[in-house]
Design an enzyme around this catalytic site. Structure first.
Site, short mmCIF file in Angstrom:
data_model
loop_
_atom_site.label_atom_id
_atom_site.label_comp_id
_atom_site.label_asym_id
_atom_site.label_seq_id
_atom_site.Cartn_x
_atom_site.Cartn_y
_atom_site.Cartn_z
N ARG A 319 46.80 57.80 36.72
CA ARG A 319 46.38 56.72 35.82
C ARG A 319 45.05 56.16 36.31
O ARG A 319 44.87 55.91 37.51
CB ARG A 319 47.43 55.61 35.79
CG ARG A 319 47.00 54.35 35.06
CD ARG A 319 48.15 53.34 34.99
NE ARG A 319 47.72 52.05 34.51
CZ ARG A 319 47.54 51.75 33.22
NH1 ARG A 319 47.75 52.68 32.30
NH2 ARG A 319 47.16 50.55 32.85
N SER A 343 50.40 53.84 30.55
CA SER A 343 50.01 55.20 30.19
C SER A 343 49.54 55.95 31.44
O SER A 343 48.71 55.45 32.20
CB SER A 343 48.88 55.18 29.16
OG SER A 343 49.33 54.64 27.93
N GLU A 381 49.84 62.95 28.05
CA GLU A 381 50.27 61.60 28.41
C GLU A 381 51.77 61.49 28.69
O GLU A 381 52.60 61.95 27.92
CB GLU A 381 49.88 60.62 27.30
CG GLU A 381 50.24 59.18 27.61
CD GLU A 381 49.70 58.20 26.58
OE1 GLU A 381 49.97 56.99 26.74
OE2 GLU A 381 49.01 58.63 25.63
#
EC number: 2.4.2.31
Length: 453
Positions: A319, A343, A381
């Protein structure tokens, strides 16, 4: 708008046909193949002006599923078809998939199975004498045996809950007097002959076995009722998303064929990964009241996380943020969380592209892989739920001033994280040191290869 809520076995039409085969009264019923010439003649029609090939293909695809819907409704006592109908102006992306049509039919069929189970309730008190006297009625039309086998076939094909599908399948295969339960739903076969030839003792054994089946059916019914209730709520949410976001939401339908998530959940996840993640997360992190659209997306995403299980193995993702993040003030060894959705990516390059301020390596098991739904599949993702507790295992700045952090999902426990040498197992390549260059960064970054740049 056509909503798919259930992911099913492709054998549904075959199973329903089998459940209905046998005899109708005193007349034996068999499937007879329609000659191809007759099929072609029956399907020939003049296309209305402006109707393209895709639209005609869509209508042809949906026709058999609508026919199944009518048949099942009549069998289980539903005379009004409330299922989705093919639209003249339906989008080809939605109308061109037979899988979507099948799922739409199964969505409507599952509530009908409850009516079938209702009709089967008399089996719970069936006597040996009643079995001998009433078998033909019970195994034909809307009789209890026929309704039970049909309802179980519908649950096995139509339930979104794996446990319900498995249990329905096991019940259909349950031996009743040496014959599978699903064969008791027709007349003129082995079950009918067994009833005629059986001794009073064997008939009592058969009814005892049916009583046991019905006690298990009662538990299955509770699970199906709960699922139908959820499906109804999901449809309301899906309708709300489509009403609010229109085609922007609908375009995500069908992006997770065979997946566990409903239409509303898929649309919510898709909208988040599109252009709505920033505003939604900003509102969540600042404690602001969500607007109507954000509430719908948040509701759908929350439902998706409730349904998702954990990965079998710990997943390592990355991330990057352009500034600080929710873990800036969390000390090493302590636990914190992000009020927004987190995310991450399987691709460290994606983290580098976002990470001008902080780059984190994240270990966890509860993230949802949304790459199949997102418009940005290359980001690979993995999305974590809002307020997911993360333990900070390491936090240090490199020579560029970028904070390098290692996070471990707190729910993993001691046996899954740093006590097992998780940090030392990182395989991220670090840049070689150049001779004479002053190294200002924390020595742990070089020792453990945490330099993503």
């Amino acid at each position: 708008m056509h909503i798919q809520s259930l992911q099913q076995s492709p054998s549904f039409a075959v199973e329903l046909h089998q459940a209905a085969s046998g005899r109708l009264g005193q007349i034996e019923a068999r499937q007879v193949a329609t000659p191809s010439e007759a099929q072609q003649l029956a399907q020939r029609q003049d296309a209305p002006k402006g109707e393209g090939l895709l639209a005609r293909l869509g209508a042809a695809l949906v026709r058999p599923f609508v026919a199944i819907m009518d048949w099942l409704g009549k069998l289980l006592g539903s005379h009004a078809r409330t299922g989705p109908q093919p639209s003249q102006d339906a989008q080809p992306a939605v109308m061109s998939s037979a899988v979507v049509f099948k799922q739409m039919v199964l969505q409507q069929a599952l509530p009908m199975t409850l009516k079938g189970l209702d009709k089967a309730s008399e089996l719970a008190t069936l006597t040996p004498e009643g079995l001998a006297r009433e078998h033909s009625r019970l195994a034909s039309g809307d009789g209890a045996l026929r309704s039970l086998s049909t309802a179980l076939a519908g649950i096995r094909a139509g339930s979104q809950v794996e446990e319900s599908r498995i249990q329905a399948g096991r019940l259909l295969e349950r031996s009743i007097g040496g014959i599978a339960l699903q064969q008791w739903g027709t007349t003129g076969g082995a079950a009918s002959q067994l009833v005629l030839d059986a001794s009073p003792e064997l008939r009592r054994e058969i009814t005892d076995q049916l009583h046991q089946v019905m006690s298990e059916v009662a538990l299955l019914r509770q699970a199906v009722e709960s699922e139908v209730s959820r499906v109804s709520a999901d449809k309301a949410l899906a309708d709300g998303l489509v009403k609010r976001f229109g085609a922007d939401a609908e375009k995500y339908l069908g992006r997770q064929p065979g997946g566990i998530h409903s239409d509303a959940e898929v649309m919510a996840l898709g909208l988040y990964t599109g252009i709505h993640y920033a505003d939604l997360n900003r509102a969540l992190r600042q404690g602001q009241e969500l607007d109507a659209g954000q509430k719908l997306i948040d509701q759908g995403m929350s439902a998706a996380f409730e349904k998702s299980g954990q990965a079998e193995q710990v997943v390592k993702t990355f991330r990057g943020t352009r500034g600080g993040d929710a873990f800036n003030a969390v000390e090493e060894g302590k636990v914190g969380h992000d009020d927004g959705y987190l995310s991450t990516s399987l691709n460290p390059g994606v983290a580098r592209s976002f990470g001008q301020g902080t780059i984190s390596t994240v270990f966890g098991r509860s993230g949802i892989d949304v790459s199949g739904i997102s418009n940005y599949k290359n980001e690979k993702e993995i999305l974590y739920n809002k307020e997911t507790d993360m333990r900070v295992l390491l936090s240090a700045s490199d020579e560029q001033g970028v904070t390098r952090r290692v996070l471990e999902e707190a729910a993993l426990g001691e046996q899954s994280g740093h006590s097992q040498g998780l940090l030392d197992a990182l395989d991220l390549a670090s840049k070689p040191e150049r001779s004479g260059e002053v190294q200002e960064q924390d020595v742990r970054l070089r020792m453990r290869g945490l330099d993503l740049a």
